[in-house]
Design a protein around this motif. Structure first.
Motif, PDB file in Angstrom:
ATOM      1  N   ASN A  50      -0.927   0.508 -11.808  1.00  0.00           N
ATOM      2  CA  ASN A  50      -2.301   0.062 -12.044  1.00  0.00           C
ATOM      3  C   ASN A  50      -2.251  -1.215 -12.857  1.00  0.00           C
ATOM      4  O   ASN A  50      -1.197  -1.630 -13.326  1.00  0.00           O
ATOM      5  CB  ASN A  50      -3.116   1.154 -12.748  1.00  0.00           C
ATOM      6  N   CYS A  57      -7.557   4.187 -11.677  1.00  0.00           N
ATOM      7  CA  CYS A  57      -6.893   4.614 -10.450  1.00  0.00           C
ATOM      8  C   CYS A  57      -5.543   3.925 -10.312  1.00  0.00           C
ATOM      9  O   CYS A  57      -5.303   2.877 -10.912  1.00  0.00           O
ATOM     10  CB  CYS A  57      -7.763   4.300  -9.228  1.00  0.00           C
ATOM     11  N   PHE A  75     -11.160   4.702  -2.254  1.00  0.00           N
ATOM     12  CA  PHE A  75     -11.084   5.216  -3.620  1.00  0.00           C
ATOM     13  C   PHE A  75     -11.397   6.690  -3.542  1.00  0.00           C
ATOM     14  O   PHE A  75     -12.442   7.083  -3.016  1.00  0.00           O
ATOM     15  CB  PHE A  75     -12.093   4.487  -4.513  1.00  0.00           C
ATOM     16  N   ARG A  83      -2.795   8.532 -13.034  1.00  0.00           N
ATOM     17  CA  ARG A  83      -4.246   8.490 -12.917  1.00  0.00           C
ATOM     18  C   ARG A  83      -4.746   9.626 -12.030  1.00  0.00           C
ATOM     19  O   ARG A  83      -4.023  10.129 -11.171  1.00  0.00           O
ATOM     20  CB  ARG A  83      -4.702   7.151 -12.331  1.00  0.00           C
ATOM     21  N   TYR A  85      -7.191   9.226  -9.907  1.00  0.00           N
ATOM     22  CA  TYR A  85      -7.752   8.648  -8.692  1.00  0.00           C
ATOM     23  C   TYR A  85      -6.751   7.703  -8.043  1.00  0.00           C
ATOM     24  O   TYR A  85      -5.901   7.097  -8.716  1.00  0.00           O
ATOM     25  CB  TYR A  85      -9.044   7.902  -9.014  1.00  0.00           C
ATOM     26  N   CYS A  87      -6.469   4.305  -5.324  1.00  0.00           N
ATOM     27  CA  CYS A  87      -7.290   3.194  -4.824  1.00  0.00           C
ATOM     28  C   CYS A  87      -6.408   2.207  -4.062  1.00  0.00           C
ATOM     29  O   CYS A  87      -5.169   2.277  -4.150  1.00  0.00           O
ATOM     30  CB  CYS A  87      -8.029   2.500  -5.959  1.00  0.00           C
ATOM     31  N   TRP A 212     -11.294  -0.791  -6.732  1.00  0.00           N
ATOM     32  CA  TRP A 212     -10.781  -0.067  -7.887  1.00  0.00           C
ATOM     33  C   TRP A 212     -11.928   0.411  -8.764  1.00  0.00           C
ATOM     34  O   TRP A 212     -13.085   0.052  -8.545  1.00  0.00           O
ATOM     35  CB  TRP A 212      -9.813  -0.924  -8.695  1.00  0.00           C
TER      36      TRP A 212
END
Length: 257
Positions: A50, A57, A75, A83, A85, A87, A212
């Motif tokens: 990231n 994410c 996403f 994370r 999430y 993306c 993101w």
């Protein structure tokens, strides 16, 4: 495509200026990408990291799909890295300089999300942070934000209305970058122009598409609240080098070059 007189006058001025020398390190040439597949010789897929604590994410190759004339960046609530999430982001392998940058895209919606088309270079490439942006903030998809960073300094934001909403259909976003100006266009209409040399990037940059989210930048992007998977869709992206031939009907470059 019929352009207003103000836009036509600016394009005539740009054309009269003539081609300028490309920046040092600019090794990318004109292209049009319509995403029948993902050309990995052109595109690098961000995967496994990231961009800092502000991003909630992890870039994931599984959040990037290209087929049938469309790139989809997603996403979703799927653990990736450290994370909760995942993306999607793609970036060009080569760097590009003065010319016309264009995308036809439909943004994601939802507070805390950012659908972005931009050029960027920075410390990871041993260069100062230069950047030129179109960003749709999911908290208010009725507008798109344009901005530039020069050696890491931003603060040049301008919000432009997107009739009908950036997430309700496809819109054409473009910027023409020259040594002495940047001109931003929405659906073929000039919406912003920058001529102050202090606000003009100078370093060749890579081209990015990304979706993101954030838990922390709520003043800017809105308070994040996951309401289900979100997608950003791209039908076409193009770069036309300054002075190069027009590449497709309706391109801003058809009038600039």
């Amino acid at each position: 495509m019929t352009l207003p007189l103000k836009t036509t006058a600016l394009l005539a001025t740009l054309a009269a200026a003539g081609p300028l020398a490309a920046q040092e390190g600019a090794n990318g040439t004109s292209f049009v990408e319509e995403f029948d597949r993902l050309d990995t010789a052109r595109w690098y897929v961000s995967d496994g990291w990231n961009n800092g604590a502000h991003q909630n994410c992890t870039w994931s190759k599984d959040a990037v799909k290209a087929a049938g004339g469309k790139l989809t960046l997603s996403f979703d609530a799927r653990p990736a890295g450290d994370r909760r999430y995942a993306c999607g982001e793609v970036q060009t392998r080569k760097r590009y300089g003065y010319g016309t940058y264009e995308v036809r895209m439909k943004s994601a919606s939802g507070p805390g999300l950012n659908s972005a088309f931009f050029s960027y270079i920075g410390p990871t490439d041993k260069k100062p942070h230069d950047e030129i942006d179109f960003e749709v903030l999911g908290k208010d998809t009725s507008r798109v934000q344009v901005n530039q960073y020069i050696a890491g300094k931003g603060g040049n934001e301008k919000l432009v209305a997107v009739p009908g909403g950036a997430d309700s259909g496809f819109n054409d976003y473009a910027f023409v970058w020259r040594k002495d100006r940047i001109a931003y266009y929405l659906n073929g209409t000039l919406v912003h122009e920058v001529t102050d040399a202090r606000k003009l990037p100078t370093n060749a940059q890579k081209i990015f598409l990304s979706l993101w989210g954030t838990d922390t930048l709520s003043d800017w992007m809105g308070r994040f609240a996951f309401a289900g998977p979100a997608t950003m869709e791209v039908e076409r992206i193009a770069f036309t080098a300054e002075g190069g031939p027009c590449q497709f009907d309706g391109s801003v470059a058809c009038l600039v070059n």
